[in-house]
Motif scaffolding. Sequence first.
Motif, mmCIF file in Angstrom:
data_model
loop_
_atom_site.group_PDB
_atom_site.id
_atom_site.type_symbol
_atom_site.label_atom_id
_atom_site.label_comp_id
_atom_site.label_asym_id
_atom_site.label_seq_id
_atom_site.Cartn_x
_atom_site.Cartn_y
_atom_site.Cartn_z
ATOM 1 N N PHE A 106 0.832 -1.206 0.000
ATOM 2 C CA PHE A 106 0.000 0.000 0.000
ATOM 3 C C PHE A 106 0.867 1.257 0.000
ATOM 4 O O PHE A 106 0.425 2.329 0.384
ATOM 5 C CB PHE A 106 -0.936 0.006 1.219
ATOM 6 N N SER A 107 2.103 1.125 -0.452
ATOM 7 C CA SER A 107 3.015 2.266 -0.540
ATOM 8 C C SER A 107 3.409 2.513 -1.987
ATOM 9 O O SER A 107 3.392 1.600 -2.810
ATOM 10 C CB SER A 107 4.284 2.009 0.285
ATOM 11 N N MET A 108 3.766 3.758 -2.270
ATOM 12 C CA MET A 108 4.325 4.108 -3.567
ATOM 13 C C MET A 108 5.809 4.395 -3.378
ATOM 14 O O MET A 108 6.205 5.092 -2.437
ATOM 15 C CB MET A 108 3.624 5.333 -4.152
ATOM 16 N N ILE A 109 6.630 3.854 -4.276
ATOM 17 C CA ILE A 109 8.073 4.065 -4.236
ATOM 18 C C ILE A 109 8.474 4.871 -5.467
ATOM 19 O O ILE A 109 8.102 4.534 -6.592
ATOM 20 C CB ILE A 109 8.836 2.735 -4.215
ATOM 21 N N THR A 110 9.220 5.937 -5.246
ATOM 22 C CA THR A 110 9.687 6.766 -6.354
ATOM 23 C C THR A 110 10.827 6.056 -7.066
ATOM 24 O O THR A 110 11.861 5.761 -6.473
ATOM 25 C CB THR A 110 10.174 8.133 -5.849
ATOM 26 N N LEU A 111 10.633 5.805 -8.343
ATOM 27 C CA LEU A 111 11.609 5.068 -9.143
ATOM 28 C C LEU A 111 12.566 5.998 -9.880
ATOM 29 O O LEU A 111 13.743 5.701 -10.042
ATOM 30 C CB LEU A 111 10.865 4.183 -10.148
ATOM 31 N N HIS A 112 12.050 7.143 -10.324
ATOM 32 C CA HIS A 112 12.876 8.076 -11.105
ATOM 33 C C HIS A 112 12.262 9.467 -10.999
ATOM 34 O O HIS A 112 11.035 9.606 -10.987
ATOM 35 C CB HIS A 112 12.923 7.625 -12.566
ATOM 36 N N THR A 113 13.095 10.484 -10.893
ATOM 37 C CA THR A 113 12.597 11.858 -10.829
ATOM 38 C C THR A 113 13.433 12.766 -11.721
ATOM 39 O O THR A 113 14.616 12.513 -11.954
ATOM 40 C CB THR A 113 12.652 12.430 -9.394
ATOM 41 N N LEU A 114 12.801 13.813 -12.212
ATOM 42 C CA LEU A 114 13.491 14.872 -12.945
ATOM 43 C C LEU A 114 12.982 16.201 -12.402
ATOM 44 O O LEU A 114 11.773 16.387 -12.237
ATOM 45 C CB LEU A 114 13.215 14.782 -14.446
ATOM 46 N N GLU A 115 13.898 17.112 -12.122
ATOM 47 C CA GLU A 115 13.519 18.397 -11.547
ATOM 48 C C GLU A 115 13.870 19.535 -12.495
ATOM 49 O O GLU A 115 14.881 19.475 -13.196
ATOM 50 C CB GLU A 115 14.220 18.596 -10.199
ATOM 51 N N PRO A 116 13.052 20.585 -12.527
ATOM 52 C CA PRO A 116 13.300 21.713 -13.424
ATOM 53 C C PRO A 116 14.360 22.647 -12.853
ATOM 54 O O PRO A 116 14.729 22.547 -11.677
ATOM 55 C CB PRO A 116 11.937 22.413 -13.471
ATOM 56 N N ASP A 117 14.815 23.544 -13.683
ATOM 57 C CA ASP A 117 15.782 24.550 -13.238
ATOM 58 C C ASP A 117 15.009 25.716 -12.631
ATOM 59 O O ASP A 117 14.930 26.807 -13.204
ATOM 60 C CB ASP A 117 16.639 25.012 -14.421
ATOM 61 N N GLN A 118 14.410 25.445 -11.472
ATOM 62 C CA GLN A 118 13.621 26.443 -10.756
ATOM 63 C C GLN A 118 14.149 26.548 -9.332
ATOM 64 O O GLN A 118 14.483 25.534 -8.708
ATOM 65 C CB GLN A 118 12.142 26.026 -10.701
ATOM 66 N N THR A 119 14.208 27.759 -8.813
ATOM 67 C CA THR A 119 14.674 27.932 -7.438
ATOM 68 C C THR A 119 13.739 27.234 -6.458
ATOM 69 O O THR A 119 14.172 26.550 -5.529
ATOM 70 C CB THR A 119 14.766 29.427 -7.089
ATOM 71 N N ILE A 120 12.439 27.403 -6.666
ATOM 72 C CA ILE A 120 11.434 26.743 -5.830
ATOM 73 C C ILE A 120 10.827 25.607 -6.641
ATOM 74 O O ILE A 120 10.210 25.839 -7.683
ATOM 75 C CB ILE A 120 10.338 27.731 -5.387
ATOM 76 N N ARG A 121 11.009 24.393 -6.180
ATOM 77 C CA ARG A 121 10.512 23.222 -6.895
ATOM 78 C C ARG A 121 10.236 22.110 -5.895
ATOM 79 O O ARG A 121 10.696 22.157 -4.751
ATOM 80 C CB ARG A 121 11.526 22.755 -7.935
ATOM 81 N N VAL A 122 9.495 21.121 -6.324
ATOM 82 C CA VAL A 122 9.188 19.977 -5.468
ATOM 83 C C VAL A 122 10.287 18.935 -5.627
ATOM 84 O O VAL A 122 10.670 18.589 -6.743
ATOM 85 C CB VAL A 122 7.826 19.358 -5.835
ATOM 86 N N HIS A 123 10.780 18.449 -4.503
ATOM 87 C CA HIS A 123 11.822 17.423 -4.529
ATOM 88 C C HIS A 123 11.300 16.157 -3.868
ATOM 89 O O HIS A 123 10.882 16.168 -2.716
ATOM 90 C CB HIS A 123 13.067 17.908 -3.787
ATOM 91 N N LEU A 124 11.297 15.071 -4.611
ATOM 92 C CA LEU A 124 10.912 13.766 -4.081
ATOM 93 C C LEU A 124 12.031 12.798 -4.443
ATOM 94 O O LEU A 124 12.171 12.407 -5.597
ATOM 95 C CB LEU A 124 9.586 13.300 -4.687
ATOM 96 N N PRO A 125 12.874 12.419 -3.484
ATOM 97 C CA PRO A 125 14.053 11.609 -3.800
ATOM 98 C C PRO A 125 13.710 10.209 -4.284
ATOM 99 O O PRO A 125 12.682 9.637 -3.903
ATOM 100 C CB PRO A 125 14.811 11.562 -2.467
ATOM 101 N N VAL A 126 14.560 9.683 -5.140
ATOM 102 C CA VAL A 126 14.422 8.301 -5.584
ATOM 103 C C VAL A 126 14.479 7.392 -4.362
ATOM 104 O O VAL A 126 15.302 7.561 -3.470
ATOM 105 C CB VAL A 126 15.545 7.941 -6.577
ATOM 106 N N GLY A 127 13.567 6.445 -4.314
ATOM 107 C CA GLY A 127 13.497 5.533 -3.178
ATOM 108 C C GLY A 127 12.530 5.960 -2.103
ATOM 109 O O GLY A 127 12.258 5.191 -1.172
#
Length: 271
Positions: A106-127
């Motif tokens: 019942f959990s979601m695991i982050t497999l891959h992320t890409l972040e924009p070149d924005q000072t304020i952005r959402v960060h969700l680490p792999v794993g």
Amino acid sequence: MKHLEYLLNALDVLEAVGKSESDIALSAVARNVGVSKSGVFRILSTFESRGYAEKGPGGGWRLGPRIIELGVGVPQRTLLTTAAPLMEALTKETLESTYLSVRDGFSMITLHTLEPDQTIRVHLPVGARTPANCTVSGLAVLANMDEQELLAMLPDELEGTAPASIVDRARLMEELRIIRERGYAAFLGAWRPDTGGGAAPIFDATGRVVASLGISAPSSRLSDWRLHELGQRAQKAALQISRQLGYVGRLSAVEVAGPAGLAQAAAPSRR
């Protein structure tokens, strides 16, 4: 014995990176495991060369996609290879963070992320592991599961990570019905009060939901229309991935309406 000691140190380093809720500095890893910074650097560089660790935009370390593949126990290389270019395009088009997630229980695991070149952005680490009811990616997956399988694994008490997280079973089932009919999830504050976004399911050749593709943004940049737009953009890209994985299910609303229909659907959930 030296080889065994090095192996144990390497495992300690990997565990320290995996336990961190955000990208962790090399010096912090060294302090946590009691290994010199040069030793930690050699270990992490070795893991990086095999895909078990990677550097984030700020120079900190996070788990790499290879370790997640082993952890969830499913063949994800094809999924990653297929999704990566579409995620890159989405990040450039929306200037927001995109992420690929898979379900584990019942959990979601982050497999891959890409972040924009924005000072304020959402960060969700792999794993990162999050209750499925607390993310748009999880809601997108739950909504497209077999109902009996879903009910069998649904916890008696739902955990929340933010005030807006859905923790009532009846309300969750109603939200999943809406998402299933609409084809994507769009939610503000399900994971954290200051974030929101849209996500859509990814299907394999058998029609089974195997992952979700999400776009996440700070709430300060999310109007109702924008939240909805991100959901449909995620849906369009997720469907392209599904088609490349062999999915031949029914046409989605996006395929029928085309890109011009992005602004025409109903307002997304803000509850």
